[in-house]
Enzyme design. Structure first.
Site, short mmCIF file in Angstrom:
data_model
loop_
_atom_site.label_atom_id
_atom_site.label_comp_id
_atom_site.label_asym_id
_atom_site.label_seq_id
_atom_site.Cartn_x
_atom_site.Cartn_y
_atom_site.Cartn_z
N ASP A 1 22.13 72.90 0.62
CA ASP A 1 20.96 72.69 -0.21
C ASP A 1 20.53 74.01 -0.85
OD1 ASP A 1 19.52 70.14 -0.55
OD2 ASP A 1 19.71 70.02 1.63
N LYS B 1 23.85 71.51 -3.39
CA LYS B 1 23.07 70.34 -3.76
C LYS B 1 21.78 70.78 -4.43
CE LYS B 1 21.08 67.59 -0.63
NZ LYS B 1 19.64 67.59 -1.00
N GLU C 1 18.09 69.33 -6.07
CA GLU C 1 17.15 68.23 -6.24
C GLU C 1 16.65 68.21 -7.67
OE1 GLU C 1 13.91 68.21 -3.51
OE2 GLU C 1 15.19 68.28 -1.73
N GLU D 1 17.27 59.26 -2.28
CA GLU D 1 16.37 59.27 -1.12
C GLU D 1 15.13 58.42 -1.35
OE1 GLU D 1 14.13 62.27 2.04
OE2 GLU D 1 15.52 63.08 0.55
#
Length: 206
Positions: free
Chosen positions: A14, A44, A46, A113
């Site tokens: 992340d 990753k 977001e 998510e």
């Protein structure tokens, strides 16, 4: 630490909050550190269409990128909004648009998510890249769940978590018993104490 312990799985790191928001150049620099110094196989990010340029910048230099849409914990932590996403057609379609732009930018997969099952199914059926669900129903290509959640480390859990253990009670009971034993001078007791050889003890001063 994860890379040292996990020899076979693909490691996706992340990218921390604000490590990929300022410019493509800084994004590439920070992602490269996770790959080169951290040993990750991919990173990753977001975000939706607003991070698509960052995804493309990373993919263009050979860094694999996994996307993350729906509930975004890094942002929810700031705003306090841990709420289900895609509850109506408008927002579900908007999340799909984000996913399509991220796929076009070169992401190899996407984490979805805490969205409704219908939204997750819509996204999965319209993407070529795999979808990985966390609290997004059964229609994604794969599933993940945080180990601390499924093991019951916390007193309260997100509504999508199935508890496979209740370690919170076990941990709290253990710490409470330890505290009580120390306060009552029951620990350490003789069974948990190491002594010198008797002859050596006689040589001590005093």
């Amino acid at each position: 630490a994860v890379v040292r312990g996990a020899k076979t799985p693909m490691i996706v790191a992340d990218m921390p909050f604000m490590s990929y928001h300022i410019s493509p150049e800084e994004t590439k620099r920070n992602a490269a550190r996770l790959i080169q110094e951290g040993g990750a196989d991919a990173v990753k990010l977001e975000g939706g269409r607003e991070v698509a340029p960052m995804v493309k910048a990373l993919v263009d230099v050979g860094i694999p990128v996994q996307a993350h849409i729906g509930l975004m914990p890094q942002r929810a932590s700031v705003g306090g909004a841990f709420k289900v996403q895609g509850k109506d057609a408008e927002t579900a379609n908007a999340i799909l648009d984000d996913a399509l732009e991220l796929e076009d930018a070169g992401a190899f997969s996407v984490v979805i998510e805490f969205v409704t099952a219908e939204a997750a199914q819509l996204i999965t059926e319209n993407l070529k890249m795999p979808t990985i669900g966390i609290g997004a129903g059964p229609y994604c290509d794969g599933q993940i769940l945080l180990s601390h959640d499924l093991l019951g480390f916390y007193e309260s859990q997100p509504p999508f978590v199935k508890l496979y253990a209740n370690l919170n009670k076990t941990i709290m009971d253990s710490f409470t018993a330890y505290r009580d034993d120390v306060r009552a001078s029951k620990y350490p007791g003789e069974d948990h104490t190491v002594h010198m050889d008797r002859n050596e003890r006689k040589k001590l001063r005093g």
